[in-house]
Design a protein around this motif. Structure first.
Motif, PDB file in Angstrom:
ATOM      1  N   PRO A   1      44.308  41.384  30.406  1.00 52.55           N
ATOM      2  CA  PRO A   1      43.639  42.585  29.884  1.00 52.55           C
ATOM      3  C   PRO A   1      42.140  42.396  29.680  1.00 52.55           C
ATOM      4  O   PRO A   1      41.359  43.320  29.906  1.00 52.55           O
ATOM      5  N   VAL A   2      41.736  41.204  29.257  1.00 48.63           N
ATOM      6  CA  VAL A   2      40.304  40.936  29.070  1.00 48.63           C
ATOM      7  C   VAL A   2      39.571  40.997  30.404  1.00 48.63           C
ATOM      8  O   VAL A   2      38.503  41.615  30.522  1.00 48.63           O
ATOM      9  N   PHE A   3      40.141  40.371  31.436  1.00 50.98           N
ATOM     10  CA  PHE A   3      39.503  40.380  32.750  1.00 50.98           C
ATOM     11  C   PHE A   3      39.437  41.803  33.317  1.00 50.98           C
ATOM     12  O   PHE A   3      38.468  42.183  33.959  1.00 50.98           O
ATOM     13  N   MET A   4      40.488  42.575  33.072  1.00 49.24           N
ATOM     14  CA  MET A   4      40.512  43.942  33.571  1.00 49.24           C
ATOM     15  C   MET A   4      39.426  44.784  32.905  1.00 49.24           C
ATOM     16  O   MET A   4      38.709  45.549  33.582  1.00 49.24           O
TER      17      MET A   4
ATOM     18  N   SER B   1      47.143  45.741  33.796  1.00 50.38           N
ATOM     19  CA  SER B   1      46.807  44.352  33.443  1.00 50.38           C
ATOM     20  C   SER B   1      47.924  43.689  32.643  1.00 50.38           C
ATOM     21  O   SER B   1      48.186  42.485  32.801  1.00 50.38           O
ATOM     22  N   ILE B   2      48.595  44.455  31.797  1.00 52.75           N
ATOM     23  CA  ILE B   2      49.715  43.895  31.024  1.00 52.75           C
ATOM     24  C   ILE B   2      50.864  43.518  31.953  1.00 52.75           C
ATOM     25  O   ILE B   2      51.497  42.456  31.802  1.00 52.75           O
ATOM     26  N   LEU B   3      51.152  44.371  32.926  1.00 51.79           N
ATOM     27  CA  LEU B   3      52.193  44.052  33.903  1.00 51.79           C
ATOM     28  C   LEU B   3      51.833  42.820  34.724  1.00 51.79           C
ATOM     29  O   LEU B   3      52.687  41.956  34.987  1.00 51.79           O
ATOM     30  N   LEU B   4      50.567  42.700  35.127  1.00 54.42           N
ATOM     31  CA  LEU B   4      50.124  41.537  35.885  1.00 54.42           C
ATOM     32  C   LEU B   4      50.269  40.257  35.064  1.00 54.42           C
ATOM     33  O   LEU B   4      50.702  39.217  35.578  1.00 54.42           O
ATOM     34  N   ALA B   5      49.893  40.340  33.787  1.00 53.67           N
ATOM     35  CA  ALA B   5      49.997  39.169  32.921  1.00 53.67           C
ATOM     36  C   ALA B   5      51.437  38.704  32.800  1.00 53.67           C
ATOM     37  O   ALA B   5      51.731  37.501  32.873  1.00 53.67           O
ATOM     38  N   ALA B   6      52.344  39.641  32.621  1.00 54.41           N
ATOM     39  CA  ALA B   6      53.758  39.291  32.476  1.00 54.41           C
ATOM     40  C   ALA B   6      54.295  38.655  33.758  1.00 54.41           C
ATOM     41  O   ALA B   6      55.010  37.643  33.716  1.00 54.41           O
TER      42      ALA B   6
ATOM     43  N   LEU C   1      43.928  35.437  43.535  1.00 50.47           N
ATOM     44  CA  LEU C   1      44.827  36.577  43.717  1.00 50.47           C
ATOM     45  C   LEU C   1      44.928  37.384  42.432  1.00 50.47           C
ATOM     46  O   LEU C   1      44.845  38.616  42.436  1.00 50.47           O
ATOM     47  N   PHE C   2      45.095  36.684  41.341  1.00 46.33           N
ATOM     48  CA  PHE C   2      45.220  37.326  40.037  1.00 46.33           C
ATOM     49  C   PHE C   2      43.972  38.144  39.722  1.00 46.33           C
ATOM     50  O   PHE C   2      44.044  39.316  39.340  1.00 46.33           O
ATOM     51  N   GLY C   3      42.793  37.538  39.900  1.00 42.01           N
ATOM     52  CA  GLY C   3      41.550  38.246  39.642  1.00 42.01           C
ATOM     53  C   GLY C   3      41.306  39.381  40.618  1.00 42.01           C
ATOM     54  O   GLY C   3      40.766  40.437  40.250  1.00 42.01           O
ATOM     55  N   SER C   4      41.718  39.191  41.871  1.00 42.32           N
ATOM     56  CA  SER C   4      41.501  40.215  42.893  1.00 42.32           C
ATOM     57  C   SER C   4      42.306  41.473  42.614  1.00 42.32           C
ATOM     58  O   SER C   4      41.851  42.590  42.888  1.00 42.32           O
TER      59      SER C   4
ATOM     60  N   ILE D   1      43.115  21.874  39.589  1.00 42.92           N
ATOM     61  CA  ILE D   1      42.533  23.215  39.647  1.00 42.92           C
ATOM     62  C   ILE D   1      42.467  23.702  41.085  1.00 42.92           C
ATOM     63  O   ILE D   1      42.724  24.877  41.366  1.00 42.92           O
ATOM     64  N   GLY D   2      42.133  22.806  42.012  1.00 42.93           N
ATOM     65  CA  GLY D   2      42.044  23.196  43.420  1.00 42.93           C
ATOM     66  C   GLY D   2      43.367  23.710  43.961  1.00 42.93           C
ATOM     67  O   GLY D   2      43.391  24.644  44.764  1.00 42.93           O
ATOM     68  N   LEU D   3      44.470  23.119  43.504  1.00 41.56           N
ATOM     69  CA  LEU D   3      45.781  23.537  43.974  1.00 41.56           C
ATOM     70  C   LEU D   3      46.097  24.969  43.565  1.00 41.56           C
ATOM     71  O   LEU D   3      46.613  25.762  44.358  1.00 41.56           O
ATOM     72  N   ILE D   4      45.747  25.315  42.325  1.00 42.96           N
ATOM     73  CA  ILE D   4      46.137  26.616  41.770  1.00 42.96           C
ATOM     74  C   ILE D   4      45.062  27.674  41.965  1.00 42.96           C
ATOM     75  O   ILE D   4      45.285  28.869  41.711  1.00 42.96           O
ATOM     76  N   GLU D   5      43.876  27.268  42.425  1.00 41.80           N
ATOM     77  CA  GLU D   5      42.737  28.182  42.514  1.00 41.80           C
ATOM     78  C   GLU D   5      43.018  29.435  43.338  1.00 41.80           C
ATOM     79  O   GLU D   5      42.665  30.543  42.926  1.00 41.80           O
TER      80      GLU D   5
END
Length: 480
Positions: free
Chosen positions: A157-160, A117-122, A74-77, A65-69
């Motif tokens: 989409p849920v996070f967004m 959010s859909i574009l980010l997910a893809a 970035l994704f959440g930001s 998890i630390g490696l990918i955190e």
């Protein structure tokens, strides 16, 4: 009278501000800050407990998890940056008492944010498999790291929706309901993580599944409260005229219209204004988290213990700087509505007071972190080597906490005014030119301790330059 009602009266009642004492203003700021601080702390406790659950699966699980955190940050930001472009406009509309504009922004905000959010997910799903190897992870941890990231990527989409709904409620001055829901999110997250990790035996992926399910459960009441507030609730209060109060008729024209030219900003689309606000923030997050990824790649060759200690120490440190982010939420609402109302005097007061409060609180939190660093890491990992290294780096970071608080809230003040370009440049310059350069060289001699010396130095530098820029803006002939 609620905190938002007090703020509305302060913004629109002639002579009321002049009758307020310094403590009256501080109490108003605290009333806006406390719910958000509690929510922020509860969220960090959630990550703290999550990390502890995963940590007890072993150092390898923590390292996965630390490696990918940083990639997850970035994704959440990016979802947060997109939502901010619309929620800042809502705060300006509320301050200007433009109910129709506020509704229009919200409707368009949900449409655009879901599309993004859909574009980010893809995009994130496409890079999920090779990403751990790009970050320098070995085969032992890359599989779990990739699966963990993919689960979060597909849930964009849920996070967004959660991010946008919470920010909109805060922009209206409703700090309590999103904060209570955020605390509930933490409770659900711990429950679902326990179920997926220990009952369903999903390991590292169980932590991701638990968090996603918790977000799904809590986004439903957020959507309900946004709909309720802008149909029968707060919007009605904007349009009410109090016959017993003398309302301010003139605005300070030195503040530009938050919506561009024309009445209600009709000449500038909501999406274009959101893009202008969000794009520097999004670019900043991309490059800042890119810098975090490079920082992780600097740590990765130091070994599994260093990766685990680095990740868990970041989680532990979050307990100290979350109050700063809670105060920054209050600053965004207070400064944003003051800006929309054209009240330059209140804008200055709220900016200075929130920054001073954040620096004081985070100085105290830094002291606690220095004292209790060994205990904080011991909760997260039973490995004595991880504990020793984690405590050492936390005590290095403790010295930078007050200036970190200054940087957090100064940035929120600038964002609330729609001023996002130069703060983004300052953040990026500080991170890339100071932190990464120092971390690269100091890690060769001092290992993980060198990386954290670089972090503490850079945060102190960043807080200083933000304070200087804000001070200069507030001094210039009254124009902010």
């Amino acid at each position: 009278m609620s905190a938002q009602q007090q703020l509305t009266a302060l913004l629109h009642t002639e002579g009321l501000y002049e009758r307020q004492s310094r403590w009256d203003i501080l109490r108003l700021i605290v009333s806006f800050s406390i719910p958000s601080i509690l929510a922020q702390i509860s969220q960090v406790l959630m990550f703290f407990i999550d990390a502890s659950m995963v940590g007890h699966l072993g150092a390898q699980a923590s390292a996965s998890i630390g490696l990918i955190e940083p990639a997850g940050w970035l994704f959440g930001s990016l979802t947060g940056a997109t939502a901010m472009g619309f929620s800042v406009q809502v705060a300006h509309a509320i301050g200007a008492r433009d109910a129709g504009r506020a509704r229009d922004i919200i409707r368009k905000g949900y449409r655009y944010c879901l599309a993004v959010s859909i574009l980010l997910a893809a995009a994130a799903a496409l890079v999920a498999r090779p990403l751990p190897h790009w970050l320098g992870g070995n085969d032992a941890i890359s599989g779990d790291a990739s699966a963990y990231f993919l689960i979060f990527a597909l849930s964009a989409p849920v996070f967004m929706l959660e991010n946008l709904s919470s920010n909109i409620l805060k922009a209206t001055g409703d700090m309590k309901r999103p904060s209570v829901i955020a605390i509930s999110l933490c409770v659900f997250d711990v429950i679902f993580n326990y179920i997926f990790i220990y009952i369903f035996h999903q390991g590292v992926c169980g932590a991701a599944y638990g968090s996603v399910v918790a977000f799904i459960v809590t986004v439903i009441p957020l959507l309900y409260f946004v709909r309720k507030s802008f149909r029968k609730g707060f919007i009605q209060e904007i349009n009410e005229k109090e016959n017993t109060e003398e309302v301010v008729e003139e605005k300070d024209n030195s503040l530009p219209s938050p919506f561009g030219e024309g009445q209600g900003g009709e000449a500038v689309s909501v999406a274009r204004t959101a893009f202008r606000i969000s794009s520097p923030i999004a670019l900043q997050y991309v490059l800042m988290n890119g810098a975090q990824l490079i920082s992780t790649s600097i740590v990765a060759p130091l070994g599994t213990v260093a990766i685990a200690a680095h990740s868990l120490s970041i989680t532990a440190e979050s307990l100290c700087y979350m109050p700063g982010y809670g105060i920054s939420d209050a600053a965004t609402t207070l400064v944003g509505q003051s800006y929309g109302a054209g009240r330059k005097d209140l804008l200055r007061k709220f900016a200075a007071s929130t920054i001073g409060l954040a620096m004081s609180v985070m100085a105290f939190m830094g002291l606690l972190m220095w004292i209790f660093a060994p205990e904080m890491i011991a909760v997260l990992s039973p490995d004595i080597h991880v504990q020793a290294l984690g405590a050492a780096v936390l005590r290095i970071e403790a010295w930078a906490e007050p200036f970190f608080g200054a940087a957090i809230v100064c940035n929120a003040v600038f964002v609330a005014m729609g001023d996002t370009l130069w703060p983004a440049v300052m953040n990026l310059g500080s991170m890339w030119c100071v932190r990464l350069t120092l971390a690269f060289w100091l890690s060769k001699t001092y290992g993980l301790r060198g990386v954290w010396i670089a972090m503490a130095t850079e945060l102190t530098f960043r807080g200083t330059i933000f304070l200087i820029r804000l001070w200069r803006k507030l001094r210039r002939t009254g124009k902010v």
